[in-house]
Design a protein around this motif. Sequence first.
Motif: not given
Length: 336
Positions: A290-312
């Motif tokens: 099992t491999e997720y090489a293509a899905d992992n690429l979505k990490v690039y360019g993902l920007t977590l918002t201040t609200e996202n960080r606060a929820q975490i």
Amino acid sequence: MHSSAHETFELGEFTVPRLWTGLWQLSSNAWGSASVPKIRQAMGRHVELGHTAFADHYGSAELIFGQFRSSLESPESVLGATKWCVFKPIVISEETVEAAVRQRMERMGTERVDLLQFHWQDYENHDYIQALQILSQLKTKGLIAAIGLCNFDAVRTEELCTQFPGTIVSNQIPLSLIDTRALYALTAVCSKYNVKLLTYGTLCGGFLADKWIGEREPDPYSGSLNPSQRKYLDIIVKAWGSWSLFQDLLLVLRGISERHGVSISNVATRWVLDQPAVGAVIIGARLGCTEYAADNLKVYGLTLTTENRAQIAEVLARSAGRQLIETIGDCGAEYR
């Protein structure tokens, strides 16, 4: 917001991606096994997608990686990170250290080691200082391109960075939403000396994924969990909090992931990449299974918002995550 542009960083003389492929699952069939040709094909798919850095030395990892890289038109475009782990007392001399490095070179079929990561088991034995001195001489001779550490804590990382300025480029340690021990003293030390953290365990053996939402706490002895999952389940339910609190975290991550159109694993990886001193996340792959090489690429360019960080942060504040540095010890203490 997504971008296909790969994020990179400087590591010694190399420019490398911020997502690496971990090969530790080649150490045992407990993770599932595939034939060597299938594994090499999977490595090829990773490289085509831009995953051009591979790490680890367990089992046949170095041999298979070496065979794969030597088959490429431009082998130098792919980085191989391996380890020299000293678990038992040995005589540290120029001969023993060079023999260990040459064994890595021979197994990987290279004239030098790209990144040699050094693990030392017993801090009471200070021969690790002499070992690093010899490694730095071998680097000068051209046998090693870059020297990193593996599972070194803040105190010893600072000690070595002080004694060997500019020699150490990285430290491979665990870091995830669950295990945040590196964010205490180690991050400050690594920022100070420009040492990049290469993180593993970032997805907690695959528990930080959509498929575990709503699932019952698994039985560690059922035979359905791989070695990594047994290890991280233990941390989640015994040291960090509970399976119920972990479900709360997964639900928060799912809310964030759905707003961004990515997976929970992408969000968990991005959170780690955004921490100070982190160079790359090493994601273990069951190559050919099992491999997720293509899905992992979505990490690039993902920007977590201040609200996202606060929820975490709100969920993490309800856990015992901040106490892990005391209950388990600093990074790598669990192996000592």
